[in-house]
Scaffold this motif. Structure first.
Motif, PDB file in Angstrom:
ATOM      1  N   LEU A 195       6.956  -2.647  69.763  1.00 55.54           N
ATOM      2  CA  LEU A 195       5.538  -2.345  70.261  1.00 55.54           C
ATOM      3  C   LEU A 195       5.448  -1.437  71.480  1.00 55.54           C
ATOM      4  CD1 LEU A 195       2.814  -2.621  68.960  1.00 55.54           C
ATOM      5  CD2 LEU A 195       2.461  -4.747  70.464  1.00 55.54           C
ATOM      6  N   HIS A 196       6.331  -1.982  72.477  1.00 53.44           N
ATOM      7  CA  HIS A 196       6.480  -1.225  73.816  1.00 53.44           C
ATOM      8  C   HIS A 196       6.862   0.165  73.505  1.00 53.44           C
ATOM      9  CE1 HIS A 196       7.112  -0.812  78.003  1.00 53.44           C
ATOM     10  NE2 HIS A 196       8.145  -0.411  77.826  1.00 53.44           N
ATOM     11  N   ASP A 197       8.003   0.542  72.730  1.00 49.43           N
ATOM     12  CA  ASP A 197       8.418   1.682  72.641  1.00 49.43           C
ATOM     13  C   ASP A 197       7.430   2.505  71.916  1.00 49.43           C
ATOM     14  OD1 ASP A 197      10.620   0.784  73.796  1.00 49.43           O
ATOM     15  OD2 ASP A 197      12.089   0.871  71.956  1.00 49.43           O
ATOM     16  N   LEU A 198       6.955   1.974  70.819  1.00 46.56           N
ATOM     17  CA  LEU A 198       5.721   2.859  70.268  1.00 46.56           C
ATOM     18  C   LEU A 198       4.570   3.085  71.192  1.00 46.56           C
ATOM     19  CD1 LEU A 198       4.395   3.460  67.454  1.00 46.56           C
ATOM     20  CD2 LEU A 198       3.090   1.317  67.383  1.00 46.56           C
ATOM     21  N   TYR A 199       4.086   2.278  72.110  1.00 50.30           N
ATOM     22  CA  TYR A 199       3.116   2.878  72.980  1.00 50.30           C
ATOM     23  C   TYR A 199       3.596   3.962  74.083  1.00 50.30           C
ATOM     24  CZ  TYR A 199      -0.868  -0.948  72.640  1.00 50.30           C
ATOM     25  OH  TYR A 199      -1.586  -1.363  71.983  1.00 50.30           O
ATOM     26  N   GLY A 251       2.603  -9.652  66.481  1.00 43.32           N
ATOM     27  CA  GLY A 251       2.795  -8.324  65.108  1.00 43.32           C
ATOM     28  C   GLY A 251       1.610  -7.617  65.570  1.00 43.32           C
ATOM     29  N   VAL A 252       1.591  -6.555  64.469  1.00 45.05           N
ATOM     30  CA  VAL A 252       0.410  -5.420  64.642  1.00 45.05           C
ATOM     31  C   VAL A 252      -0.627  -6.136  63.627  1.00 45.05           C
ATOM     32  CG1 VAL A 252      -0.286  -3.120  64.180  1.00 45.05           C
ATOM     33  CG2 VAL A 252       2.174  -3.922  64.703  1.00 45.05           C
ATOM     34  N   THR A 253      -1.760  -6.455  64.645  1.00 45.15           N
ATOM     35  CA  THR A 253      -3.069  -7.176  64.026  1.00 45.15           C
ATOM     36  C   THR A 253      -3.906  -5.714  64.180  1.00 45.15           C
ATOM     37  OG1 THR A 253      -3.411  -7.981  65.901  1.00 45.15           O
ATOM     38  CG2 THR A 253      -2.265  -9.186  64.703  1.00 45.15           C
ATOM     39  N   ASP A 254      -5.235  -6.070  63.550  1.00 46.66           N
ATOM     40  CA  ASP A 254      -6.378  -5.304  63.645  1.00 46.66           C
ATOM     41  C   ASP A 254      -6.539  -5.098  65.038  1.00 46.66           C
ATOM     42  OD1 ASP A 254      -6.388  -4.850  61.116  1.00 46.66           O
ATOM     43  OD2 ASP A 254      -7.848  -6.147  60.539  1.00 46.66           O
ATOM     44  N   GLU A 255      -6.717  -6.368  65.845  1.00 45.89           N
ATOM     45  CA  GLU A 255      -6.966  -6.191  67.278  1.00 45.89           C
ATOM     46  C   GLU A 255      -5.846  -5.428  68.202  1.00 45.89           C
ATOM     47  OE1 GLU A 255      -6.770 -10.379  69.068  1.00 45.89           O
ATOM     48  OE2 GLU A 255      -7.988  -9.520  70.685  1.00 45.89           O
TER      49      GLU A 255
END
Length: 177
Positions: free
Chosen positions: A112-116, A150-154
């Motif tokens: 997630l960090h790498d995606l950001y 994980g990747v939630t709607d929030e």
């Protein structure tokens, strides 16, 4: 958390209006917004060799990662129309040749960090390209509060909000020297 952080509570920074800040030789862009109920701050500073971006929900710099891209690589424009969230679909895609180099810290969720970091750097490079400024490495400090696994709607909403903040940067201002 360091022993110093455990022993002493850091005082909250005084919030002065952005227009009252004294002029600085380092071009700085700041933006504050509430994303998902959390105050979120963006600080973007333009240096000759790099651009430094901090996105924080805690007042800290967080994990630092440098993103770089070969100068000959052209960025792809955002897709004209894509299914799903229109806000996220309008983002220019991070190039496959992007190189991420951890500089300081270990993020709790590396993917997630790498995606950001990849998307933030891509938006910065896109802004540079639009004003015909030379591309340079982007160092990203990311300190976001944990909001779940994980990747939630929030998390998707926060990602979109952060990218809106970064996309608000008009690019480096040309000096009149």
């Amino acid at each position: 958390m360091s022993l110093l952080e455990e022993s002493f509570e850091a005082p909250a920074p005084a919030l002065a209006p952005l227009s009252a800040a004294p002029p600085t030789p380092i071009q700085t862009f700041q933006l504050r917004r509430e994303i998902g109920g959390l105050p979120t701050e963006l600080v973007l500073q333009t240096f000759d060799d790099r651009i430094f971006v901090v996105v924080t929900q805690s007042g800290k710099v967080g994990c630092l990662t440098q993103a770089s891209l070969p100068p000959v690589h052209q960025l792809l424009a955002p897709p004209a129309s894509a299914p799903g969230d229109a806000k996220l679909a309008a983002l220019p895609p991070p190039p496959a040749s992007i190189a991420l180099t951890p500089l300081l810290g270990s993020p709790p969720d590396a993917a997630l960090h790498d995606l950001y970091v990849s998307q933030i750097a891509t938006l910065v490079w896109w802004a540079l390209q639009l004003v015909h400024a030379p591309r340079r490495a982007v160092v990203v400090g990311l300190a976001l509060k944990r909001i779940g696994e994980g990747v939630t709607d929030e998390e998707r909403a926060r990602f979109g909000g952060v990218m809106d903040m970064v996309a608000a940067w008009p690019g480096p201002q040309q000096s009149s020297r």
